[in-house]
Design an enzyme around this catalytic site. Structure first.
Site, short mmCIF file in Angstrom:
data_model
loop_
_atom_site.label_atom_id
_atom_site.label_comp_id
_atom_site.label_asym_id
_atom_site.label_seq_id
_atom_site.Cartn_x
_atom_site.Cartn_y
_atom_site.Cartn_z
N LYS A 197 38.87 35.28 44.77
CA LYS A 197 38.10 36.53 44.74
C LYS A 197 38.07 36.98 43.28
CE LYS A 197 38.13 40.62 44.72
NZ LYS A 197 37.51 41.38 43.62
N GLY A 250 46.31 41.86 37.87
CA GLY A 250 45.66 43.16 37.85
C GLY A 250 46.64 44.28 37.62
N GLY A 255 48.97 45.52 42.69
CA GLY A 255 50.00 44.53 43.01
C GLY A 255 50.88 45.01 44.17
N GLU A 273 50.88 39.01 38.32
CA GLU A 273 50.83 39.14 36.86
C GLU A 273 50.18 40.49 36.58
OE1 GLU A 273 49.82 39.52 33.48
OE2 GLU A 273 48.40 37.85 33.56
N CYS A 307 46.86 42.22 29.00
CA CYS A 307 48.01 42.79 29.71
C CYS A 307 49.24 42.88 28.82
CB CYS A 307 48.30 41.95 30.94
SG CYS A 307 48.22 40.19 30.63
N GLU A 404 49.67 52.30 30.37
CA GLU A 404 48.83 51.21 29.91
C GLU A 404 47.40 51.75 29.71
OE1 GLU A 404 47.95 48.00 32.71
OE2 GLU A 404 48.16 46.59 31.06
O1 TXE Z 1 42.40 46.57 38.24
P1 TXE Z 1 42.66 46.18 39.72
P2 TXE Z 1 41.08 47.28 37.67
C1 TXE Z 1 44.89 47.47 34.43
C2 TXE Z 1 44.27 48.21 33.29
C3 TXE Z 1 43.00 48.74 33.88
C4 TXE Z 1 43.44 49.04 35.29
C5 TXE Z 1 42.36 49.08 36.32
O2 TXE Z 1 45.12 49.26 32.90
O3 TXE Z 1 42.56 49.88 33.24
O4 TXE Z 1 44.34 48.00 35.59
O5 TXE Z 1 41.62 47.87 36.32
C6 TXE Z 1 41.24 43.37 43.05
N1 TXE Z 1 43.58 44.35 47.53
N2 TXE Z 1 44.64 46.06 34.42
O6 TXE Z 1 40.68 48.42 38.52
O7 TXE Z 1 42.10 47.20 40.61
C7 TXE Z 1 40.03 43.69 42.23
O8 TXE Z 1 38.84 43.52 42.96
C8 TXE Z 1 43.35 43.19 46.91
C9 TXE Z 1 45.68 45.22 33.96
O9 TXE Z 1 40.08 46.26 37.44
O10 TXE Z 1 44.11 45.85 39.84
C10 TXE Z 1 40.19 42.71 41.07
O11 TXE Z 1 39.73 41.43 41.47
N3 TXE Z 1 42.72 43.08 45.73
C11 TXE Z 1 45.43 43.82 34.17
C12 TXE Z 1 41.71 42.68 40.88
O12 TXE Z 1 42.26 43.16 42.11
C13 TXE Z 1 42.32 44.21 45.14
C14 TXE Z 1 44.09 43.32 34.29
C15 TXE Z 1 42.21 43.56 39.72
O13 TXE Z 1 41.76 44.87 39.93
C16 TXE Z 1 42.54 45.47 45.73
C17 TXE Z 1 43.16 44.26 34.83
C18 TXE Z 1 43.22 45.51 46.98
N4 TXE Z 1 43.47 46.65 47.62
C19 TXE Z 1 43.45 45.58 34.84
N5 TXE Z 1 42.05 46.41 44.91
C20 TXE Z 1 46.34 42.81 33.58
N6 TXE Z 1 47.61 42.93 33.82
O14 TXE Z 1 45.92 41.87 32.95
C21 TXE Z 1 41.52 45.78 43.83
N7 TXE Z 1 41.67 44.44 43.97
#
Ligand code: TXE
Length: 502
Positions: A197, A250, A255, A273, A307, A404
């Site tokens: 996904k 994410g 997580g 991660e 990240c 962050e």
């Molecule tokens: O992250 P999400 P977002 C941080 C960074 C950013 C914030 C929000 O601070 O501003 O997160 O970003 C999927 N069940 N990082 O909103 O929501 C979503 O569709 C299963 C840090 O983009 O965590 C996407 O594919 N999956 C980071 C993925 O999760 C779900 C990188 C990441 O989205 C879900 C990105 C759910 N309930 C953002 N909700 C890093 N550590 O590298 C969302 N997703």
């Protein structure tokens, strides 16, 4: 790659990409074919540099995840892939690496339009590393094996390292293609099938990658891509009772949802991660040029959407002024703008939401009393561009030092002693990356041992390799991606006992 990597992508290629991906709505890639969504629901994908619509994607949900998981299950249990030896999987990964390399300029341009990061970085980092990751795991594919053990008694025991089964992967938008390869490489080396996904902001390179997998000879159902939102497609994948493992990249709060869904469904294995608030510690004997260069890379690479970005800069009082002077002038000199221009060093932030979030943190920093030393505003009138931003005089308890931001914003935190700095560097819920700049080997290693972090860089920042494990301590997640360690996430151990008789 074109004859000159210093050229803009060719206009014919740009046109071809725009035409192809603007055909709407796009479909999912399941069982090696394009599959329509079961509903009319879609979502828009935007070019963050222009704010124009780039594509319209199918917004998949439970029905599409069910379909993809059942294709992946079938491929795992009974398809031709089941008969592939590790060596066959290794050969496939090599063919795929070659295909990705052949299409590197196309993939780099597609990612550039979708993500807003500079084409120069895509050509120098994302694409070459994706190819390396595939090559690296092609080497492991026929070396995943068990051991023999001689316990007391008349037994012979051996272990088998077996695949997990159907693996879900959910990734973030900051390195869309590269993060896909980080999960795909070890999953395929280990003999698993996958349902992926991709991030809703940047799903296009994953769809193209799936096509290349088919072209490289991956059998039906082994790698499936369902586009959709996190709360629908992502949630359905994490709750699916027939998914054996989910690898997630994410936000830490997402997580937590992933873990909860895994716990409440079938206790599927989870690796996470997540984010960070990584300390970058400059000692007073540091090579200044090297430390300034490392600091710039640490925070401004990929628009700060990393990240492990070094967003907390610990500076000793003695070096504060000269270091900050150099840092500010280097930040001000950075070329921010059109990601397709090969001279651009910093592109657009991924989305309006992320752009607003970063500007919001900048306002918060000012309101909390931090001193803006450079940047602090949008750049240009169109597109989500933010100037490289440096805050001086930041206190540990300020939001910009704790949370962050995921953007090009660094907080300068002065310190007095090494013991103090180690304690302050660790005073965060995160633990993903950390850096130390010093010419003193003893100090470097003693600090490296004290830092609670999955990676410590000494006199460098953001160094990565397919062979080196990467992952978090504390709320930055668990499980290691890359290297041999990632194979542990995609295999499980079976012990077989043979009674040799009395
Ligand atoms: O992250 P999400 P977002 C941080 C960074 C950013 C914030 C929000 O601070 O501003 O997160 O970003 C999927 N069940 N990082 O909103 O929501 C979503 O569709 C299963 C840090 O983009 O965590 C996407 O594919 N999956 C980071 C993925 O999760 C779900 C990188 C990441 O989205 C879900 C990105 C759910 N309930 C953002 N909700 C890093 N550590 O590298 C969302 N997703």
């Amino acid at each position: 790659m074109p004859a000159s990597v210093s050229a803009r992508p060719e206009s014919a290629l740009l046109e071809q990409i725009k035409n192809r991906w603007s055909r709407e709505p796009l479909q999912h890639f399941i069982d090696n074919r394009w599959v329509e969504n079961s509903t009319r629901e879609t979502f828009e994908v935007v070019n963050p540099a222009t704010e124009e619509r780039l594509a319209v994607c199918a917004s998949g949900g439970k029905a599409e995840i069910d379909r993809a998981v059942s294709a992946a299950r079938k491929a795992f249990e009974s398809g031709p892939y089941r008969k592939w030896s590790g060596r066959d999987r290794g050969k496939f990964l090599r063919r795929l690496a070659d295909l990705v390399e052949k299409h590197a300029e196309e993939l780099a341009t597609l990612e550039c339009l979708n993500n807003g990061k500079p084409i120069a970085e895509l050509r120098a980092v994302d694409l070459p590393m994706t190819v390396e990751v595939l090559h690296y795991y092609s080497g492991w594919a026929d070396k995943v094996h068990g051991e023999t053990i001689q316990p007391p008694g008349n037994y012979f025991v051996y272990t088998r390292r077996e695949p997990m089964g159907v693996c879900g992967s959910i990734t973030a938008w900051n390195f869309p293609l590269l993060l896909t390869s980080w999960k795909f490489g070890p999953a395929i080396a280990g003999g698993n099938t996958m349902v992926h996904k991709p991030p809703e902001q940047a799903p296009l390179s994953s769809l193209r990658f799936a096509e290349l997998c088919r072209e490289a000879g991956l059998p039906d159902g082994v790698f499936n891509v369902v586009t959709g939102l996190g709360e629908t497609a992502g949630e359905a994948l994490t709750r699916h009772p027939d998914v054996d493992k989910v690898g997630f990249t994410g936000h830490y709060q997402t997580g937590q949802l992933v873990m909860k869904a895994a716990a409440e469904s079938n206790l599927k294995r989870v690796s996470l991660e997540l984010g960070g608030k990584s300390p970058n510690i400059i000692l007073d004997d540091a090579d200044l040029d090297l430390a300034v260069r490392g600091t710039l890379t640490g925070i401004f690479f990929n628009q700060g959407e990393v990240c492990c970005a070094g967003s907390r800069l610990f500076l000793p009082k003695k070096l504060h002024d000269p270091f900050l002077d150099r840092l500010v002038s280097a930040a001000n000199a950075r070329k921010v703008g059109d990601p397709l221009d090969p001279k651009t060093e910093q592109g657009a932030q991924i989305s309006q939401e992320q752009f607003d979030k970063i500007l919001g943190y900048i306002e918060k920093g000012k309101a909390e009393g931090a001193k803006l030393a450079s940047g602090g505003a949008r750049c240009g009138e169109r597109g989500y561009f933010v100037r490289p931003t440096i805050f001086d005089g930041v206190q540990d308890e300020m939001a910009i030092a704790r949370e962050e931001i995921f953007g090009p914003v660094i907080s300068v935190l002065p310190y007095e002693s090494l013991d103090e700095v180690a304690q302050r560097a660790n005073a965060t819920c995160y633990g993903l990356g950390a850096a130390v700049f010093t010419q003193n080997v003893q100090k470097a290693h003693s600090l490296a041992a004290k830092l609670k972090s999955g990676t410590v860089w000494i006199n460098c920042y953001n160094a990565f390799d397919a062979s080196v494990p990467f992952g978090g301590y504390k709320m930055s997640g668990f499980g290691r991606e890359l290297g041999q360690h990632a194979l542990e996430l995609y295999t499980q151990v079976k012990a077989v006992w043979l009674n040799l008789g009395s």
